[in-house]
Enzyme design. Structure first.
Site, mmCIF file in Angstrom:
data_model
loop_
_atom_site.group_PDB
_atom_site.id
_atom_site.type_symbol
_atom_site.label_atom_id
_atom_site.label_comp_id
_atom_site.label_asym_id
_atom_site.label_seq_id
_atom_site.Cartn_x
_atom_site.Cartn_y
_atom_site.Cartn_z
ATOM 1 N N ALA B 26 0.896 -1.254 -0.098
ATOM 2 C CA ALA B 26 0.238 0.033 -0.219
ATOM 3 C C ALA B 26 0.974 1.341 0.071
ATOM 4 O O ALA B 26 0.496 2.162 -0.695
ATOM 5 C CB ALA B 26 -0.841 -0.217 1.422
ATOM 6 N N PHE B 126 -9.988 -19.738 -5.100
ATOM 7 C CA PHE B 126 -9.653 -19.362 -3.699
ATOM 8 C C PHE B 126 -10.773 -19.217 -2.951
ATOM 9 O O PHE B 126 -11.823 -19.348 -3.473
ATOM 10 C CB PHE B 126 -8.859 -17.966 -3.737
ATOM 11 N N ASP B 227 1.808 -0.366 14.689
ATOM 12 C CA ASP B 227 2.386 0.829 14.876
ATOM 13 C C ASP B 227 1.333 2.050 14.500
ATOM 14 O O ASP B 227 1.192 2.961 15.379
ATOM 15 C CB ASP B 227 3.757 1.158 14.025
ATOM 16 N N GLN B 246 -8.604 -12.242 11.807
ATOM 17 C CA GLN B 246 -9.047 -13.468 10.858
ATOM 18 C C GLN B 246 -7.962 -14.479 11.610
ATOM 19 O O GLN B 246 -6.649 -14.099 11.488
ATOM 20 C CB GLN B 246 -8.720 -13.092 9.414
ATOM 21 N N HIS B 248 -6.515 -17.586 10.130
ATOM 22 C CA HIS B 248 -6.392 -18.500 8.789
ATOM 23 C C HIS B 248 -6.373 -19.773 9.241
ATOM 24 O O HIS B 248 -5.791 -20.623 10.322
ATOM 25 C CB HIS B 248 -5.102 -18.178 8.293
ATOM 26 N N LEU B 258 2.327 -19.581 7.530
ATOM 27 C CA LEU B 258 1.117 -19.654 6.558
ATOM 28 C C LEU B 258 1.506 -20.905 5.442
ATOM 29 O O LEU B 258 2.248 -20.606 4.957
ATOM 30 C CB LEU B 258 0.976 -18.445 6.031
ATOM 31 N N THR B 260 -0.549 -21.394 2.435
ATOM 32 C CA THR B 260 -1.454 -20.884 1.450
ATOM 33 C C THR B 260 -2.886 -21.452 1.266
ATOM 34 O O THR B 260 -2.718 -22.741 0.960
ATOM 35 C CB THR B 260 -1.027 -20.204 0.046
ATOM 36 N N GLU B 261 -4.039 -20.924 1.256
ATOM 37 C CA GLU B 261 -5.207 -21.359 0.640
ATOM 38 C C GLU B 261 -5.190 -21.924 -0.740
ATOM 39 O O GLU B 261 -5.954 -22.601 -1.108
ATOM 40 C CB GLU B 261 -6.278 -20.130 0.679
ATOM 41 N N ARG B 292 -12.583 -18.210 5.327
ATOM 42 C CA ARG B 292 -11.621 -18.859 6.437
ATOM 43 C C ARG B 292 -12.287 -18.864 7.846
ATOM 44 O O ARG B 292 -11.819 -19.747 8.293
ATOM 45 C CB ARG B 292 -10.370 -17.825 6.416
ATOM 46 N N HIS B 362 -4.063 -14.292 11.605
ATOM 47 C CA HIS B 362 -3.451 -13.851 10.205
ATOM 48 C C HIS B 362 -3.696 -12.376 9.969
ATOM 49 O O HIS B 362 -2.833 -11.720 9.237
ATOM 50 C CB HIS B 362 -4.023 -14.771 9.336
ATOM 51 N N ARG B 402 -12.414 -11.461 6.003
ATOM 52 C CA ARG B 402 -11.643 -11.122 4.649
ATOM 53 C C ARG B 402 -11.419 -12.337 3.995
ATOM 54 O O ARG B 402 -11.475 -13.441 4.317
ATOM 55 C CB ARG B 402 -10.266 -10.400 4.758
ATOM 56 N N SER B 407 -6.759 -9.128 0.346
ATOM 57 C CA SER B 407 -5.739 -8.144 1.232
ATOM 58 C C SER B 407 -4.657 -7.773 0.036
ATOM 59 O O SER B 407 -4.702 -6.348 -0.022
ATOM 60 C CB SER B 407 -4.979 -9.107 1.941
ATOM 61 N N LEU B 408 -4.288 -8.404 -0.720
ATOM 62 C CA LEU B 408 -3.425 -7.724 -1.780
ATOM 63 C C LEU B 408 -4.325 -6.793 -2.840
ATOM 64 O O LEU B 408 -3.659 -5.703 -3.143
ATOM 65 C CB LEU B 408 -2.851 -8.933 -2.729
#
Lengths: 266, 590
Positions: B26, B126, B227, B246, B248, B258, B260-261, B292, B362, B402, B407-408
């Site tokens: 981001a 997914f 932070d 969440q 995961h 992790l 991955t899903e 999830r 997660h 989510r 997220s990406l």
């Protein structure tokens, strides 16, 4: 099990001398070296300096020498190294394993900072030069053609040609392990050459012509003499030496096609 | 190396149009946008490319339709339903619409996506991503093997250096400068020197990521300490939907790393200790690709019923994720990093053996409340010159849970939107006004840590452990009144105790210990807000599952939590309505 981490520390406010300090810790065989370092900073000695973030081998923060070999502290478990002979490397030579008398019942694991980059504190090294070399190869796409509305078409065969090079996490393990850099600190280093290969081999990129300045010179590609130490230590299993050789071959072809010779300083 | 001087001096005053705090997806996307016209700096506590975006694995969702027919509208609907209708629907629509262009943009910037046999961006299934509003699983997750986040981070950083974006590496932001509701800069601690610096700016954007480190089992980086949200919470900004964290379903047993899903997207199957495919009971249509929160609950339910791998029903029991039937070629090509993790940390090869997994903390759905341009808002108004995007922000596109890959998508879509809004905003914003004593509070916090030395105060290592234990046990996959009350009082006590904490390191240069302690303080503050928000919400929705209130209650609770904390650590709760402008809430079945 009980182990002793013998950490090369450089944290003296006056002398800047490096000294080994022993930290006995109780660990599980499946603990990471990083877990023990974390335990030490939170519970034993808060002054110990090292970098860390993801803790599973993808961010590249915690490369260091463990038993004399460049590795990520979060990707080595105690069971991987407790029975291992220590690695040593004479300047300019490949690393070898040596028999060492282990005194008493202690299992000692040596933890030292990376080579070829100045120590800032303990296991933290200044990576400025490493990142400058990375930038020097123009590690961004220089597109052959303007993009359309949708994606560039690229076959999976074309993608596979450079896919491995995209795995690099800039951890600098290879930069530390490279025997060439022992004697020639101006060598651009293996990691930067991996990033160069990543773009040179990408069908969407203009390739070599954009990166000749950094690559085709005595301290660029041609300084590599196939010692393979980079390939052996790479925590991402990138066949670095092979990628360097493939790029050398491309460059030789490129120059020959223009009736030029390469600038290898010979 | 210089000894600590007792009080830290302000060494430099920097001035920029825009300061972006954090160098993940981001932050970098926003920096690329903002720096087109505004003088921009990225201030990050890490070196470049170390940010946690790089750990994202499976993919980025966008309705390209390269393999299956797909539409952004379906993606938006899945996002809303996946978030158990707590999603702001217009924000989800923007997310899904702009995802398509954003993915093409990343590809044009060089992102090495895996390819279909036609040479297009490859897509896979997914969890919770469907065609025609829930009919069947759809291939929507664009991926670069199982290191999609790594490639996004690398690609964006490559573009930043190409475009000469200015970076301040290993500068940890410790405070924000507010002039009423206008932000005029931040205070940053420079690791190399131990100095505090003032960054004056017309606009500040926080992109500091999540805070999963408050839990014992987590997939999150050590640097994931919240932070940005903690700094703003202390400055009086309410935090939105903090109760929704969440878990995961598939973290590596006891380590939390992790898996991955995407493993299930490629066809992997969850099995209990008896070898049964238990998701048939819980989500008959989507099975192992249900969202999830549902799968994590199913796993915990199986374990508590004695059907875990060990069968002892204890909280650290686990289940199996079986990918052996996928074959070596698919595993090596599609999920090579997962194979590497399994070999490194478990000494198994997923080609030959099933992977032992358990839920792992997660992703923070909640965080800094923003509008769709990334501007930070409270219940009444938007702040001027203050922005947030990515995991630290709450737009809200993830609602109560989510979906994988979103997220990406969030980083790219809302990072870019915030960046372009900043570029416009700074054109007309007046020069930032910063008072002489702007760094005073930060200086006092750091001085106190040094002054506490030798006085026998709280042990930070022990506190860190205590925080992770209580949050994991009491504000985990399942919660109830009693457990959350306990967590809240634990966290509030720790907040009190933190004022006595000291470090051992007296030096100024490269004193990483000070930063770790400030990170711990941030986690404790967010732990208080999380526990208090969770205790307050008397229903079950998405990732917030209460044993004492097992049902969703739209009549009373279809609203966002806005939690504020005073300087004593007591929390007051307000609410914000949910944008329901497109779809009517329905029961959530898969």
């Amino acid at each position: 099990m009980k182990v002793t981490l013998r950490i090369l520390r450089n944290n003296d406010s006056t002398s800047h001398e490096s000294v080994y300090k022993d930290y006995p810790v109780e660990v599980e065989p499946t603990d990471r070296i990083l877990d023990a370092l974390q335990y030490i900073t939170w519970n034993v000695d808060g002054t110990l300096g090292y970098r860390r973030s993801c803790a599973h081998g993808v961010c590249g923060s915690d490369a260091m020498r463990i038993n004399g070999r460049e590795r990520l502290a979060c990707k080595v478990l105690f069971q991987d190294v407790v029975d291992e002979k220590r690695w040593v490397r004479e300047p300019g030579k490949k690393a070898t394993q040596v028999d060492e008398e282990n005194t008493g019942d202690d299992i000692v694991i040596a933890i030292e900072p990376l080579m070829h980059l100045p120590v800032q504190r303990d296991l933290m090294v200044n990576q400025t030069k490493f990142f400058e070399n990375f930038r020097a190869v123009k590690p961004w796409i220089v597109p052959k053609e303007e993009p359309g509305e949708k994606e560039y078409v690229q076959s999976e065969e074309e993608h596979v040609l450079f896919d491995e090079a995209t795995k690099c996490i800039n951890c600098a393990a290879c930069y530390s392990a490279c025997p060439i850099l022992d004697e020639n600190p101006d060598f651009i280093g293996p990691s930067a050459l991996v990033h160069a290969a990543r773009f040179v081999r990408d069908s969407r990129d203009k390739g070599l012509s954009e990166r000749l300045e950094a690559l085709d010179q005595p301290n660029g590609l041609w300084a590599c003499t196939n010692q393979f130490e980079c390939t052996k230590v790479c925590p991402r299993d990138i066949k670095i030496t092979k990628l360097i050789n493939l790029t050398k071959r491309e460059l030789t072809k490129y120059r020959a096609s223009r009736g030029e010779s390469v600038n290898d300083g010979k | 190396m210089r000894p600590h001087r007792g009080t830290t001096f302000i060494e430099m005053i920097y001035e920029f149009d825009a300061v972006i705090v954090g160098g993940g997806g981001a932050g970098l996307y926003a920096a690329l946008e903002a720096s087109k016209s505004a003088k921009t700096a990225v201030v990050s506590k890490l070196y470049p490319m170390r940010s946690h975006t790089g750990a994202a694995q499976g993919g980025i969702g966008a309705a390209l339709g390269n393999i299956d027919e797909d539409k952004p509208e379906w993606h938006a609907f899945d996002t809303v339903k996946g978030g158990d209708y707590l999603v702001d629907q217009n924000a989800a629509k923007i997310l899904a619409d702009e995802a398509v262009k954003a993915v093409y943009d990343l590809e044009h910037r060089g992102l090495p996506f895996s390819r279909t046999d036609k040479g297009l961006i490859s897509q896979r299934r997914f969890g919770g991503h469907t065609s025609e509003f829930g009919k069947a699983a759809v291939r929507r997750a664009c991926h670069a093997a199982d290191r999609t986040g790594h490639m996004i981070l690398q690609t964006l950083y490559q573009q930043c250096i190409k475009n000469d974006v200015e970076f301040y590496n290993e500068f940890q932001v410790v405070d924000v400068i507010m002039n009423g509701t206008t932000c005029t800069g931040v205070i940053a601690f420079e690791l190399a020197t131990g100095e505090l610096h003032i960054f004056k700016a017309k606009a500040v954007m926080f992109a500091t990521g999540g805070f999963g480190r408050m839990f014992r089992i987590t997939s999150n980086a050590h640097a994931y300490t919240g932070d940005g949200p903690a700094i703003l919470a202390r400055a009086g900004v309410p935090m939105e939907d903090m109760e929704f964290f969440q878990f995961h379903p598939t973290g590596i047993r006891s380590m939390g790393i992790l898996i991955t899903e995407g493993v299930r997207g490629e066809g992997g199957i969850l099995k209990n200790g008896k070898g049964e495919r238990f998701m048939e009971e819980y989500a008959p249509t989507l099975l192992d690709l249900a969202p999830r929160d549902m799968i994590s609950r199913a796993i915990v339910t199986e374990i508590l019923a004695g059907r875990g791998a060990r069968g002892d029903g204890k909280i650290d029991d686990y289940v199996w994720l079986d990918a052996t039937h996928l074959g070596r070629e698919t595993i090596e090509k599609k999920i090579p990093d997962i194979q590497d993790f399994c070999k490194t940390y478990l000494a198994i090869d997923p080609v030959e053996s099933a992977m032992p997994v358990q839920p792992t903390a997660h992703y923070a759905m909640g965080g800094i409340p923003t509008d769709v341009d990334g501007r930070v808002v409270n219940t009444k108004e938007a702040y001027s010159g203050l922005y947030a995007a990515g995991e630290c922000a709450c737009v809200s596109v993830h609602g109560a849970n989510r979906l994988g890959t979103n997220s990406l998508v969030d980083l790219i879509v809302y990072g870019r939107r915030a960046g372009s809004h900043i570029a416009e905003y700074v054109k007309s914003a007046s020069a930032p006004v910063v008072s002489d004593d702007a760094a005073e509070a930060a200086r006092e916090r750091i001085a106190r840590i040094h002054e506490n030395r030798g006085k026998g105060g709280g042990n930070p290592g022990e506190m860190y452990k205590r925080m992770q234990e209580t949050m994991m046990k009491n504000v985990g996959v399942y919660r109830d009144e009693e457990s959350m009350k306990l967590a809240l009082s634990d966290m509030q006590a720790m907040r009190e105790e933190f004022s006595t904490v000291s470090g051992q390191d007296e030096t100024a240069d490269f004193n990483a210990e000070i930063l770790s302690l400030l990170e711990l303080e941030n986690l404790i503050d967010l732990g208080v807000l999380t526990a208090a928000s969770a205790l307050n919400r008397k229903e079950s929705r998405g990732a917030h599952s209460r044993r004492d209130y097992p049902d969703r209650n739209d009549d009373d609770w279809l609203k966002h939590t806005m939690a504020s904390m005073d300087d004593k650590g007591s929390v007051t709760i307000d609410y914000k309505p949910v944008d329901l402008s497109i779809w009517e809430p329905k029961p959530r079945v898969y």
